[in-house]
Design a protein around this motif. Structure first.
Motif, PDB file in Angstrom:
ATOM      1  N   UNK A 130       0.808  -1.228   0.000  1.00 21.07           N
ATOM      2  CA  UNK A 130       0.000   0.000   0.000  1.00 21.07           C
ATOM      3  C   UNK A 130       0.838   1.274   0.000  1.00 21.07           C
ATOM      4  N   UNK A 131       2.080   1.196  -0.438  1.00 22.43           N
ATOM      5  CA  UNK A 131       2.911   2.387  -0.434  1.00 22.43           C
ATOM      6  C   UNK A 131       3.777   2.460   0.814  1.00 22.43           C
ATOM      7  N   UNK A 132       4.425   3.605   0.993  1.00 19.59           N
ATOM      8  CA  UNK A 132       5.360   3.791   2.106  1.00 19.59           C
ATOM      9  C   UNK A 132       4.596   4.228   3.347  1.00 19.59           C
ATOM     10  N   UNK A 133       4.642   3.383   4.383  1.00 18.71           N
ATOM     11  CA  UNK A 133       3.929   3.645   5.640  1.00 18.71           C
ATOM     12  C   UNK A 133       4.923   3.531   6.788  1.00 18.71           C
ATOM     13  N   UNK A 134       5.118   4.612   7.502  1.00 17.61           N
ATOM     14  CA  UNK A 134       6.052   4.632   8.622  1.00 17.61           C
ATOM     15  C   UNK A 134       5.362   4.426   9.949  1.00 17.61           C
ATOM     16  N   UNK A 135       6.127   3.984  10.939  1.00 15.87           N
ATOM     17  CA  UNK A 135       5.626   3.786  12.297  1.00 15.87           C
ATOM     18  C   UNK A 135       6.376   4.706  13.245  1.00 15.87           C
ATOM     19  N   UNK A 136       5.638   5.555  13.933  1.00 18.11           N
ATOM     20  CA  UNK A 136       6.201   6.486  14.911  1.00 18.11           C
ATOM     21  C   UNK A 136       6.017   5.868  16.285  1.00 18.11           C
ATOM     22  N   UNK A 137       7.122   5.559  16.968  1.00 18.49           N
ATOM     23  CA  UNK A 137       7.033   4.829  18.231  1.00 18.49           C
ATOM     24  C   UNK A 137       7.451   5.711  19.403  1.00 18.49           C
ATOM     25  N   UNK A 138       6.780   5.478  20.537  1.00 18.73           N
ATOM     26  CA  UNK A 138       7.021   6.269  21.732  1.00 18.73           C
ATOM     27  C   UNK A 138       7.053   5.402  22.981  1.00 18.73           C
ATOM     28  N   UNK A 139       7.057   6.074  24.127  1.00 15.37           N
ATOM     29  CA  UNK A 139       7.132   5.391  25.421  1.00 15.37           C
ATOM     30  C   UNK A 139       5.880   5.688  26.236  1.00 15.37           C
ATOM     31  N   UNK A 140       5.444   4.698  27.000  1.00 16.01           N
ATOM     32  CA  UNK A 140       4.331   4.926  27.914  1.00 16.01           C
ATOM     33  C   UNK A 140       4.714   5.910  29.010  1.00 16.01           C
ATOM     34  N   UNK A 141       3.750   6.720  29.405  1.00 16.97           N
ATOM     35  CA  UNK A 141       3.993   7.766  30.396  1.00 16.97           C
ATOM     36  C   UNK A 141       4.529   7.202  31.702  1.00 16.97           C
ATOM     37  N   UNK A 142       3.990   6.057  32.145  1.00 18.31           N
ATOM     38  CA  UNK A 142       4.369   5.487  33.443  1.00 18.31           C
ATOM     39  C   UNK A 142       5.417   4.391  33.339  1.00 18.31           C
ATOM     40  N   UNK A 143       6.069   4.272  32.212  1.00 21.82           N
ATOM     41  CA  UNK A 143       7.053   3.207  32.026  1.00 21.82           C
ATOM     42  C   UNK A 143       8.251   3.387  32.958  1.00 21.82           C
ATOM     43  N   UNK A 144       8.708   2.263  33.515  1.00 24.25           N
ATOM     44  CA  UNK A 144       9.915   2.288  34.347  1.00 24.25           C
ATOM     45  C   UNK A 144      11.176   2.282  33.494  1.00 24.25           C
ATOM     46  N   UNK A 145      11.064   1.930  32.225  1.00 21.43           N
ATOM     47  CA  UNK A 145      12.207   1.884  31.311  1.00 21.43           C
ATOM     48  C   UNK A 145      11.758   2.414  29.965  1.00 21.43           C
ATOM     49  N   UNK A 146      11.813   3.719  29.803  1.00 20.53           N
ATOM     50  CA  UNK A 146      11.304   4.314  28.573  1.00 20.53           C
ATOM     51  C   UNK A 146      12.112   3.893  27.356  1.00 20.53           C
ATOM     52  N   UNK A 147      13.418   3.782  27.510  1.00 21.94           N
ATOM     53  CA  UNK A 147      14.225   3.322  26.381  1.00 21.94           C
ATOM     54  C   UNK A 147      13.811   1.906  25.993  1.00 21.94           C
ATOM     55  N   UNK A 148      13.502   1.099  26.991  1.00 22.27           N
ATOM     56  CA  UNK A 148      13.015  -0.249  26.725  1.00 22.27           C
ATOM     57  C   UNK A 148      11.718  -0.256  25.929  1.00 22.27           C
TER      58      UNK A 148
END
Length: 347
Positions: A130-148
């Motif tokens: 379906x063409x070029x579709x990117x995924x923008x990923x983030x961290x949960x607000x309450x995460x103990x390991x945001x990099x994880x």
């Protein structure tokens, strides 16, 4: 007035978040517009990805990867979904989205509201060619390991997205922008590189970092160097701003990230700084305040290989995409450029 123009006018009478919800529902029902064939001069590439045109849909519109196909049919050259976090989260309390009509701007403090990684991954897995579709990923607000959380997102979506954007620049998740500092950024990019190296090579896709326009002296050079060293494909410049240029809307004092026309000059200036710091080592995407072909062209000449927009759709509707592309093609020819790529950085 066209049918889609009338729909845009009607949606502007609703609460902004409700209007967005109805727009998504309409697109899922097949009510979106159909873009025509792109002018061949607009065909270009972004970090090895072939695009029919350089005008992309910015993240935030299709948070849960529900309508990327109709937005591509509407004429966007690529679409970026998200921001998605590992676990579903409700985001900040409403009201959290404000339409500043007098300023052609939007303020949001959404807070990464989304239905979570599993639902997002399931939709991308069914997308087909379906063409070029990117995924923008983030961290949960309450995460103990945001990099994880970023590693989790990359791992789960591996092989499903055309590219990844690592969003560490939203102003609406407390402390998130601290990941732009040198030590935190090096740890983040290092862990992502390790994860990518351990995953099947067939799923490898370009990775971008999304940065804020509100950077301190020296941070542009630090970020560009770190991205180049860790093998990232490029940088998305930029996210919303917490700064406040003069505004006239009654919502001007609302907390959150400002986007739209007042962000144009700032984001383009920071884009130029990244172009200089990157020295051709990174592909740059210009984001922030694009509402015309002139705006898109200015980003390209400042160093962007492609551009993204969202806020201007609130005021102009989906027909804006076609107008931008036509104007951009005319400007390229008028200045003697044979392609988008020839104009990149040609200030």
């Amino acid at each position: 007035m066209s049918l889609h123009g009338a729909a845009t006018w009607a949606l502007r009478g609703l609460d902004p978040e409700d209007a967005h919800g109805w727009a998504i529902k309409g697109l899922k029902l097949g009510l979106g517009p159909a873009g025509g064939r792109d002018d061949p001069i607009l065909a270009t590439s972004l970090a090895g990805l072939s695009l029919p045109n350089p005008v992309g849909l910015a993240p935030g519109f299709d948070k849960d990867a529900e309508v990327f196909a109709p937005m591509l049919r509407a004429g966007f050259g690529f679409a970026e979904c998200g921001t998605v976090t590992p676990l579903p989260q409700a985001g900040n309390p409403r009201p959290r989205l404000f339409r500043l009509s007098e300023d052609r701007a939007v303020i949001n403090r959404m807070g990464f509201n989304n239905k979570g990684l599993e639902a997002f991954a399931g939709r991308l897995a069914r997308r087909g060619p379906s063409g070029v579709v990117g995924a923008n990923i983030g961290a949960n607000k309450d995460s103990a390991d945001r990099i994880g959380d970023y590693v989790t997102g990359l791992t789960r979506l591996w092989g499903l997205a055309s590219y990844f954007t690592i969003n560490i620049s939203s102003p609406n998740t407390p402390g998130l922008r601290a990941l732009q500092t040198k030590a935190a950024l090096e740890e983040l990019l290092g862990r992502l590189a390790e994860a990518a190296d351990s995953l099947p090579p067939a799923g490898r896709a370009p990775m971008f970092l999304k940065v804020a326009p509100d950077l301190e002296a020296g941070e542009v050079e630090t970020i560009a160097a770190a991205c180049a060293v860790r093998g990232l494909a490029g940088i998305m410049v930029s996210n919303t701003t917490v700064s406040r240029p003069p505004l006239t809307s009654r919502f001007a004092g609302e907390a959150g990230g400002l986007s739209g026309a007042p962000l144009t000059a700032l984001s383009t200036r920071v884009l130029g700084e990244f172009a200089q710091a990157a020295g051709g080592r990174l592909a740059l995407v210009g984001v922030g305040g694009i509402g015309s072909g002139a705006d898109a062209y200015a980003k390209i000449r400042a160093g962007a290989c492609a551009v993204q927009l969202y806020s201007a759709l609130v005021f102009e509707g989906p027909g804006l995409v076609g107008r931008i592309k036509r104007d951009l093609a005319q400007r390229l020819r008028a200045d003697g450029f044979a392609s988008v790529g020839a104009a990149v950085g040609a200030k």
